[in-house]
Enzyme design. Sequence first.
Site, PDB file in Angstrom:
ATOM      1  N   GLN A 128      19.888  -9.597 -32.224  1.00  0.00           N
ATOM      2  CA  GLN A 128      20.438 -10.328 -33.379  1.00  0.00           C
ATOM      3  C   GLN A 128      19.894  -9.771 -34.693  1.00  0.00           C
ATOM      4  O   GLN A 128      20.575  -9.818 -35.716  1.00  0.00           O
ATOM      5  CB  GLN A 128      20.088 -11.826 -33.292  1.00  0.00           C
ATOM      6  CG  GLN A 128      20.817 -12.588 -32.213  1.00  0.00           C
ATOM      7  CD  GLN A 128      20.009 -12.659 -30.948  1.00  0.00           C
ATOM      8  OE1 GLN A 128      19.199 -11.773 -30.638  1.00  0.00           O
ATOM      9  NE2 GLN A 128      20.213 -13.699 -30.172  1.00  0.00           N
ATOM     10  N   ASP A 174      15.272 -23.327 -33.688  1.00  0.00           N
ATOM     11  CA  ASP A 174      16.274 -24.075 -32.926  1.00  0.00           C
ATOM     12  C   ASP A 174      15.879 -25.523 -32.709  1.00  0.00           C
ATOM     13  O   ASP A 174      16.723 -26.369 -32.441  1.00  0.00           O
ATOM     14  CB  ASP A 174      16.521 -23.392 -31.587  1.00  0.00           C
ATOM     15  CG  ASP A 174      17.223 -22.071 -31.810  1.00  0.00           C
ATOM     16  OD1 ASP A 174      16.531 -21.093 -32.152  1.00  0.00           O
ATOM     17  OD2 ASP A 174      18.459 -22.038 -31.715  1.00  0.00           O
ATOM     18  N   ASN A 193      11.920 -21.033 -31.292  1.00  0.00           N
ATOM     19  CA  ASN A 193      12.826 -20.072 -31.935  1.00  0.00           C
ATOM     20  C   ASN A 193      12.996 -18.882 -30.992  1.00  0.00           C
ATOM     21  O   ASN A 193      12.395 -18.830 -29.916  1.00  0.00           O
ATOM     22  CB  ASN A 193      12.275 -19.639 -33.306  1.00  0.00           C
ATOM     23  CG  ASN A 193      13.318 -18.886 -34.116  1.00  0.00           C
ATOM     24  OD1 ASN A 193      14.470 -19.333 -34.216  1.00  0.00           O
ATOM     25  ND2 ASN A 193      12.969 -17.748 -34.682  1.00  0.00           N
TER      26      ASN A 193
END
Length: 366
Positions: free
Chosen positions: A217, A258, A268
């Site tokens: 990502q 998250d 996370n």
Amino acid sequence: MTKTNTASSSISSALVSLSWKENVLQLLDQTLLPETVLYLDLSRINEVWEAISQMKVRGAPAIGIAAAFGVYLGVRDHEAVKEDDSENKRELDKQVNEAADYLATSRPTAVNLFWALDRIRARAAKDADDPQTTYEAMKANILQEAKLIQQEDEETCRLIGEHALTLMQDGMGVLTHCNAGGLATARYGTALAPFYLAKDQGMNIKVFADETRPVLQGARLTAFELQQAGIDVTLICDNMAGYVMSKGMVQAVIVGTDRVAANGDVANKIGTYSVAVLAKAHGIPFYVACPLSTIDLNTPTGEQIPIEERDEQEITAAFGKRTAPEGIQVFNPAFDVTSHEYVTAIITEKGIVRPSYLENLPKLFD
Ligand code: MRU
């Protein structure tokens, strides 16, 4: 599901992760970035479930927004067949809950998913109980609530960016991990929001983006969206973070999350914990940026946060190229938990929170 390909040589700096257009959820397929910009038109709830589960849409706030629209898609074809409008509303409410239960199984870690689904459930339940609200209005309000969640997220992210920017100075190096940018939210992002605002104000922040194994990502999304926006971004492999810190190239770390537990433990993307430990070892502040919807006071500590495990192929044969022997044992947790001891501050739309998180996080909800 239909596909809209809007790829061009000059991709706009403001690629929108998802939007409601012409009665469909138009969603950028993030698995194809940065090579291909492809928007999918989702008109069915199972397509939304798959898009979340396969990470076509990802990032905690964006997952929540997609799911909210997904509920509407799940009930859109529901019909009022009973004479009594209140019975029709009860039936619709039941279907809303079934749709929300289904979407809640798409990914386990980001609490924004459950938060957004609960907001839609609450809206439907309120309308179902309200004699003034017609069946048609109740259905329209479900879509309205999803749109509101999206609009609010944009404003929330802007505010997070403003608060985060007060912690940064011109010329400083800042490291980030995974993607907590515009692609992960309605706009701006959480951890990346200060970089956009800094650019607008003529400040130069030198961003270091960890590539973020296994599905990259950082390389595919963070490096891409910051580069598109003309922000000074340098891509590094995850295992270079310590070296970069030891050379004095970064003065702060900022990541998204998250889920934040009541004691300030933070889940996370896998690798975040290692970055936090490295930051502490080098005396560098480690900041976490998130909306209030990511703070889960019902989860006491990071121990109770469910950590998603994903397909081993993400490690052994990512992006179609086999890089490990057949039959190898693989462990592939998608997230990790960083203990609150490593977190210098949590930056929210309501301001910057510092320890004790157990005492200070609840005050955000007053
Ligand atoms: O697996 P992903 O790509 O959904 O993981 C995303 C992250 O870990 C982000 O840092 C987090 O969701 C915050 S997004 C504002």
